[in-house]
Design an enzyme around this catalytic site. Structure first.
Site, PDB file in Angstrom:
ATOM      1  N   LYS A   1       5.482  -6.782  38.874  1.00 36.59           N
ATOM      2  CA  LYS A   1       6.214  -5.816  39.704  1.00 36.59           C
ATOM      3  C   LYS A   1       5.447  -5.504  40.989  1.00 36.59           C
ATOM      4  O   LYS A   1       6.045  -5.332  42.047  1.00 36.59           O
ATOM      5  CB  LYS A   1       6.528  -4.549  38.904  1.00 36.59           C
TER       6      LYS A   1
ATOM      7  N   LYS B 227      12.894 -13.745  33.927  1.00 36.57           N
ATOM      8  CA  LYS B 227      13.614 -12.937  32.938  1.00 36.57           C
ATOM      9  C   LYS B 227      14.893 -12.339  33.543  1.00 36.57           C
ATOM     10  O   LYS B 227      14.877 -11.938  34.711  1.00 36.57           O
ATOM     11  CB  LYS B 227      12.676 -11.811  32.484  1.00 36.57           C
TER      12      LYS B 227
ATOM     13  N   LYS C 255      17.718  -6.087  35.084  1.00 38.55           N
ATOM     14  CA  LYS C 255      18.768  -5.240  35.664  1.00 38.55           C
ATOM     15  C   LYS C 255      18.454  -4.792  37.081  1.00 38.55           C
ATOM     16  O   LYS C 255      19.344  -4.354  37.802  1.00 38.55           O
ATOM     17  CB  LYS C 255      19.062  -4.040  34.749  1.00 38.55           C
TER      18      LYS C 255
HETATM   19  N1  AQP Z   1      16.013 -10.498  29.660  1.00 35.36           N
HETATM   20  C1  AQP Z   1      15.707  -9.889  28.541  1.00 35.36           C
HETATM   21  N2  AQP Z   1      15.715 -10.571  27.371  1.00 35.36           N
HETATM   22  C2  AQP Z   1      15.418  -9.968  26.202  1.00 35.36           C
HETATM   23  N3  AQP Z   1      15.080  -8.665  26.122  1.00 35.36           N
HETATM   24  C3  AQP Z   1      15.048  -7.940  27.252  1.00 35.36           C
HETATM   25  N4  AQP Z   1      14.746  -6.655  27.510  1.00 35.36           N
HETATM   26  C4  AQP Z   1      14.898  -6.415  28.834  1.00 35.36           C
HETATM   27  N5  AQP Z   1      15.263  -7.536  29.476  1.00 35.36           N
HETATM   28  C5  AQP Z   1      15.363  -8.509  28.524  1.00 35.36           C
HETATM   29  C6  AQP Z   1      14.341  -5.700  26.493  1.00 35.36           C
HETATM   30  O1  AQP Z   1      15.078  -4.507  26.665  1.00 35.36           O
HETATM   31  C7  AQP Z   1      14.257  -3.405  26.378  1.00 35.36           C
HETATM   32  C8  AQP Z   1      14.339  -2.387  27.478  1.00 35.36           C
HETATM   33  O2  AQP Z   1      13.905  -2.852  28.689  1.00 35.36           O
HETATM   34  P1  AQP Z   1      13.708  -1.840  29.898  1.00 35.36           P
HETATM   35  O3  AQP Z   1      14.986  -1.448  30.469  1.00 35.36           O
HETATM   36  O4  AQP Z   1      12.858  -0.723  29.493  1.00 35.36           O
HETATM   37  O5  AQP Z   1      12.917  -2.593  30.949  1.00 35.36           O
HETATM   38  P2  AQP Z   1      12.713  -4.047  31.271  1.00 35.36           P
HETATM   39  O6  AQP Z   1      12.205  -4.805  30.110  1.00 35.36           O
HETATM   40  O7  AQP Z   1      11.862  -4.038  32.472  1.00 35.36           O
HETATM   41  O8  AQP Z   1      14.200  -4.548  31.588  1.00 35.36           O
HETATM   42  P3  AQP Z   1      14.722  -5.045  32.954  1.00 35.36           P
HETATM   43  O9  AQP Z   1      16.160  -5.397  32.833  1.00 35.36           O
HETATM   44  O10 AQP Z   1      13.837  -6.120  33.485  1.00 35.36           O
HETATM   45  O11 AQP Z   1      14.628  -3.730  33.788  1.00 35.36           O
HETATM   46  P4  AQP Z   1      14.034  -3.467  35.177  1.00 35.36           P
HETATM   47  O12 AQP Z   1      14.648  -4.533  36.025  1.00 35.36           O
HETATM   48  O13 AQP Z   1      14.523  -2.101  35.503  1.00 35.36           O
HETATM   49  O14 AQP Z   1      12.552  -3.568  35.077  1.00 35.36           O
HETATM   50  C9  AQP Z   1      12.850  -3.921  26.149  1.00 35.36           C
HETATM   51  O15 AQP Z   1      12.659  -4.002  24.744  1.00 35.36           O
HETATM   52  C10 AQP Z   1      12.884  -5.294  26.728  1.00 35.36           C
HETATM   53  O16 AQP Z   1      12.008  -6.177  26.082  1.00 35.36           O
END
Ligand code: AQP
Length: 326
Positions: A110, A191, A194
């Site tokens: 990040k 990955k 969102k």
């Molecule tokens: N692409 C993914 N595949 C499998 N699991 C995923 N998780 C997130 N993206 C994937 C799982 O969802 C849970 C919550 O994630 P989060 O919202 O706390 O943050 P994150 O992992 O950082 O998800 P994003 O979508 O990438 O969010 P942003 O973009 O806001 O940082 C976790 O258990 C994660 O493993």
């Protein structure tokens, strides 16, 4: 067993969240004491528009309920509703080694993309450790990307216990086998996320059929035209096959057989149909809940009360151990 997990309200929930987290939460809530948290304090480590954040918090709560997280079985709550998270976070910050925080993959990733960096992004894993340790958590169901943060949590708990005496249980990450890491539709080496500025890179749980079809049509594919699972040589089609397999229940072998001699486009059209059909009940339930916002708010209020009782007990123990209590 005690289970804790959370999702940031930092964008539209997508199928990665469903397969990597929510799907196993639904199973785990059946026979465990489970807490599922909307981690809004984590979300603000990236800039959020207040009105958009408010909307997303509601949306995540609604989607938890619509996807089958049951408030009769699980505690569903908003992180900022329980101040003990911020309070324990501060204490853990005083024992968290800076070098370890700087080594975290998510931070490095990040940090390399952010225009400007806030200290909260670096301290993110310490807040996550507070979230988990407050509830005497045994297992944290997460996607693969979060496993390192759970290891960090164990390390912090061990450090605290060694210095102040047995206080925290050491939690373990519980990573699903399939769907643990769903990749971006636009870049299969990244990955699905969102906060990706390109909405074509993810399939949101609330996307309608036409949008799902459009995004899948645009999804990058590999060279050749064989529908074959090979993560190394065919990462894009393998990612789509993982999604297909997770929502259809078919094995990779069965999918390969079904699409032998066929085009990627046929495979993508069927995947769009499967997804549209599978996500329909979630969308319908969510639409119903969004028409009755007081029901969602009541669930969060009840969750706040239940979570606070557990969290405050742990925090009182910590205050006693470190010498804050007179
Ligand atoms: N692409 C993914 N595949 C499998 N699991 C995923 N998780 C997130 N993206 C994937 C799982 O969802 C849970 C919550 O994630 P989060 O919202 O706390 O943050 P994150 O992992 O950082 O998800 P994003 O979508 O990438 O969010 P942003 O973009 O806001 O940082 C976790 O258990 C994660 O493993």
């Amino acid at each position: 067993m005690k289970i804790f997990s959370g999702i940031q309200p930092s964008g539209a929930l997508h199928i990665g969240h469903y397969l990597g987290a929510i799907q196993q939460w639904k199973e785990l809530q059946k026979n465990n004491d489970a807490l599922f948290c909307i981690v809004d304090m984590h979300a603000i480590t990236a800039p959020q528009e207040p009105e958009e954040l408010r909307k997303r918090i509601f949306e995540v709560a609604g989607l938890f309920l619509a996807s089958g997280i049951d408030p009769q079985k699980s505690i569903i709550f908003q992180q900022s509703d329980v101040p003990a998270h911020a309070e324990l976070h501060w204490i853990l910050n005083t024992i968290a080694p800076l070098g370890e925080l700087e080594r975290m993959t998510q931070f490095k990733d990040k940090a390399s993309k952010a225009k400007s960096l806030c200290a909260g992004l670096l301290n993110y894993p310490t807040l996550q450790a507070a979230d988990i340790l407050l509830y005497g958590t045994d297992e944290v169901p997460v996607g693969e990307d979060q496993a390192q943060h759970i290891e960090f949590t164990r390390m912090i708990a061990e450090k605290f216990n060694a210095r102040f005496g047995e206080t925290f249980k050491l939690p373990k990450a519980k990573v699903v086998k399939e769907g643990a890491r769903i990749m971006s539709l636009q870049d299969p080496l990244k990955k699905m996320s969102k906060s990706d500025p390109d909405p074509d890179s993810y399939l949101a749980l609330l996307d309608d059929g036409a949008t799902i079809m459009k995004k899948l049509k645009k999804a990058v594919t590999d060279s050749g035209k064989e529908v074959r699972y090979d993560k190394e040589k065919k990462p894009a089609i393998s990612n789509l096959m993982t999604i297909y397999q997770a929502f259809s229940g078919k094995s990779y072998k069965e999918i390969e057989e079904a699409y032998k001699g066929k085009q990627y486009s046929e495979f993508k059209s069927m995947l769009a149909e499967i997804l549209t059909h599978s996500l329909m009940p979630i969308k319908e339930k969510y639409t119903m809940l969004s028409e009755r916002p007081s029901e969602v708010k009541a669930v969060l209020l009840e969750g706040k009360e239940k979570a606070s009782i557990i969290a405050e007990k742990t925090l009182a123990k910590v205050y006693q151990k470190i010498g804050f209590t007179l």
